[in-house]
Write a protein that holds these residues in place. Sequence first.
Motif, PDB file in Angstrom:
ATOM      1  N   GLU A  72     -56.514 102.289  20.380  1.00 45.33           N
ATOM      2  CA  GLU A  72     -55.468 101.369  20.810  1.00 45.33           C
ATOM      3  C   GLU A  72     -55.185 101.458  22.302  1.00 45.33           C
ATOM      4  O   GLU A  72     -54.485 100.602  22.844  1.00 45.33           O
ATOM      5  CB  GLU A  72     -54.189 101.634  20.033  1.00 45.33           C
ATOM      6  N   VAL A  75     -55.354  98.555  24.852  1.00 42.35           N
ATOM      7  CA  VAL A  75     -54.223  97.651  25.094  1.00 42.35           C
ATOM      8  C   VAL A  75     -53.729  97.779  26.535  1.00 42.35           C
ATOM      9  O   VAL A  75     -53.345  96.783  27.165  1.00 42.35           O
ATOM     10  CB  VAL A  75     -53.093  97.944  24.089  1.00 42.35           C
ATOM     11  N   THR A  89     -51.504  93.308  18.544  1.00 44.27           N
ATOM     12  CA  THR A  89     -52.557  94.130  17.951  1.00 44.27           C
ATOM     13  C   THR A  89     -52.458  94.068  16.436  1.00 44.27           C
ATOM     14  O   THR A  89     -51.365  93.899  15.877  1.00 44.27           O
ATOM     15  CB  THR A  89     -52.431  95.599  18.400  1.00 44.27           C
ATOM     16  N   ILE A 215     -57.391  92.973  19.052  1.00 39.12           N
ATOM     17  CA  ILE A 215     -56.347  92.707  20.048  1.00 39.12           C
ATOM     18  C   ILE A 215     -56.358  91.208  20.287  1.00 39.12           C
ATOM     19  O   ILE A 215     -57.383  90.640  20.680  1.00 39.12           O
ATOM     20  CB  ILE A 215     -56.599  93.471  21.357  1.00 39.12           C
TER      21      ILE A 215
END
Length: 357
Positions: A72, A75, A89, A215
């Motif tokens: 993650e 991001v 997400t 995403i």
Amino acid sequence: MFSIWQIARSTLAGRPIRTALMIGAIALSAALVVAVSCAMASSAATMRASVVKILGATDARIIHPGDGRFDEHLVDVVRTWPEVDRMATRLGGALTLVRSDGDVDAKTNRPRRTTPNAVGVNFADELQGFRSIDLLLGTLPTARDQALLDPIAADALDAKPGDRLIVQRFGEPIELVVSGIYDRTRLGAVQRGIIMLDRTMLAEASDRPGQVTSILMILRPGEDVKAFCERHEHEIPSVLVLEPAELVTTGFDRQMLASRFALRIASMLTFMCSAFIIVTALTTSVTERQRELAIIRCVGASRSQLFGSQLLLGLVLGTLGAVVGIPLGIGLARLLIWWFAELLNSGLHVDALGIQL
């Protein structure tokens, strides 16, 4: 000496019936422009809402080509891209669910159990244009342990808002509360149910902390999605793909742009027709009053005063007609949308261009 206002006022007061008819004609013309623009704007909004409900409003996305997960922390990279307006997400997976009260299916005499597809989201981000969620029952999740079920998963568990479910997994079971049931089109017997829940909760339940499967990005207005993907594809790991989303690849974005262009053209054509009616009315008024204007000219009024009085007359009549016509046009559009509520289910959308015209 005459003032411009005195000449215009004498024209308005001299023939009150004609003045009222001219105001009525202008009001109906304004109502026509506003009603057409609002009706077409509402129709376009309904079409967009339907497309977004099916495909989502995402312009571009980062995914793993094999439906895999990735870290993650990517991001943080996406947030630095200036073209991105909004971002969300998601984490995909599957969960095995049973009712916490041990309710038994009367047909099989076994505890109710189902394994729906699970979609982990941040609801605050998701509802910022990425997805339209129409609730059949209950409310949207407001806590980390709350979840939404589609009708298929709800039927399999005989669940309703407020019921508690247990996620069966290796390790300690996780309890979820059904906050609502959302609308989803049924496509056939092979269709699996879906549960939507907080992404961090799904990551914990599936033992995938700090990972996402996609995403999603909405770009700023005017950005070319394909050019955006080409500019930034080298900034993500080579195993991932930055690609246009379904809304772009299916061409629906171009269709919606075309519908907005058609709205502008229709509003302008309606305005031109209405303007012709108004100009004709004003020209007829001047023709009928030629002798009266000639007398005023003879007793001292200048050409500029006569010209200015006609401009002021048009301004007064236009203002009064707009004051009456704009609310009337909005009311007519609202009546039309009420009559066709099943087709135009996005409600009334007032178009600013129609008001300005």
